[in-house]
Design an enzyme around this catalytic site. Sequence first.
Site, PDB file in Angstrom:
ATOM      1  N   ASP A  75       0.828  -1.197   0.000  1.00 50.21           N
ATOM      2  CA  ASP A  75       0.000   0.000   0.000  1.00 50.21           C
ATOM      3  C   ASP A  75       0.874   1.262   0.000  1.00 50.21           C
ATOM      4  OD1 ASP A  75      -2.766   1.030   0.329  1.00 50.21           O
ATOM      5  OD2 ASP A  75      -1.949   1.904   2.158  1.00 50.21           O
ATOM      6  N   GLU A 114       1.681  -0.743  -5.121  1.00 52.41           N
ATOM      7  CA  GLU A 114       0.719   0.319  -5.403  1.00 52.41           C
ATOM      8  C   GLU A 114       1.544   1.606  -5.407  1.00 52.41           C
ATOM      9  OE1 GLU A 114      -3.126   2.868  -3.903  1.00 52.41           O
ATOM     10  OE2 GLU A 114      -1.494   2.387  -2.548  1.00 52.41           O
TER      11      GLU A 114
END
Length: 551
Positions: A212, A273
């Site tokens: 993330d 990401e």
Amino acid sequence: MSNPTRTNDAANDSWWRSAVIYQVYIRSFADGDGDGTGDIAGLRSRLQYLAYLGVDAIWINPWYPSPLADGGYDVSDFRDIHPAYGTLEDARKLLAEAHQLGLRVILDIVPNHVSDQHAWFQQALAAPPGSPERERFVFRDGRGEGGSLPPNDWYAAFGGSTWTRTPDGQWYLHLFAPEQPDLNWDNAGVRAEFESILRFWFDLGVDGFRIDVAHGMAKDPALPDLGLTEFSVIAGEGQEGHPHWDRDDVHDIFRSWRVIADSYPDPRVFVAEAHVRPGRLADYLRPDQLHTAFNFDFLKCALEADKLREVIDRTITDLAKVGAPATWVLSNHDEARHVTRYGRAHTGVTTPMRDQGHSTDLALGTRRARAAALLMLALPVGAYIYQGEELGLYEVEDLPESVLQDPTWERSGHTVRGRDGCRVPLPWTGDTPPFGFGTFVSAAPWLPQPDAWKSYTAEANQADRTSMLQLYRSALRLRRTNPGLRGEEFRWLDSPPGTLLFERGTGLLCAVNLSDQPIPLPDASSPLIASGPLGKDGVLPPDTTVLLHWD
Ligand code: GLC
């Protein structure tokens, strides 16, 4: 390991290069205990569905204990499971069962920040300024009289300042919600802790991690002002020398993570990401760093032939320089579902997390979504499917305000609804909500499903030969059986304006018509699969993709 496909030969070590990975937003996938929230038991009960769909792996959004201030991206304990989702024992069973079915399992790690309820942050609040406990985060004195102004002018992704003041007067940094304090990645203890967390889950058998906000972990310690006068995540991400997005020093972290992944006999993988400027993604995928990354340029691209061609070319060329496989993605839990986006006048994403309130033609959007899905699955080599796109689900834009949970809603002063509309629990069976979301019994799902989803259930899709689900299954089957599609070969061929034509391997063509006129199919070709009906005399209608065998 019981999975017959999990051997250590070289080809299998690189399963991830051509994998189709299905994103499970666990809170909304399937509810095994009937409390209205998805969970591991529900996911286990639907693994056969995923295996039959034909994907290679699943990526599960954060399932750790969390106050859910940001849907679980505010983790309070990285080594356990949220009680609403199950237990570590359930996780073990899930891993074993998925592996039995030949499905790999990727988790979501959230290293940029923790929950404000995490023990470390609670300790930091209780400790004095300058203490080792505060060193794990980014605490600073404020500016202005009595330090009453934030230390700098940065905007948080969900709105407002990136700084929140603590009762003793210091401020702490949070690039997202105040409930998500940022960690200080210059701190050795932070680095050691995450290396240990990776090992914890790898030892349990997980096959990899989606990282993330990989592009946000390193910060300029001087924390300089940005000079922005309004919220602008995108401008920030596009700026060279930015103090917190995509800094060069972030790569050291991933080098040390790669050593850990490679230390396992069945190497584990990382998916980044990283929202970065064109050309910068490849830096994350150098051979000593991460394995793959989401292709957000493709997700955000308007459904127009010239623009898609440019993104496809750039992706393949850039990533080839570092030997990384290209990947393709149309939707995820942060963006409006693509059936809805493609049903609008402007099909591209311009303002992530804020794209809403446009008039939409769902029939057009669905036709285009089918064309885009077949294009995505025909491109080399990896792809991501967001749960529900295979059912043809659209964005739920009319959720009652009282149920909205995305922090964006509060942080924007109730002006931006946020991302709940793509997170509505999946419809599986039956004619009325909750559409079999609870596999046996069910309380009302945590977000209400539209009545119209009775024609979008997995059951309804299953019964219709021409459904979105059947299209995904057929395309995924073709990927498995046709070596041209699984390999990395790719070559453009000439085609009329507004259309795309490329060859995969020898004798396999993909034609995409995004113009407003039908186009003739190439000579000596025969259709293998099409996203919609082909015209008489072998023409390809607008908003349609076809894969062809070519002699
Ligand atoms: C990522 C996640 C998003 C989350 C944010 C903060 O962008 O995909 O859902 O809100 O990070 O963790």
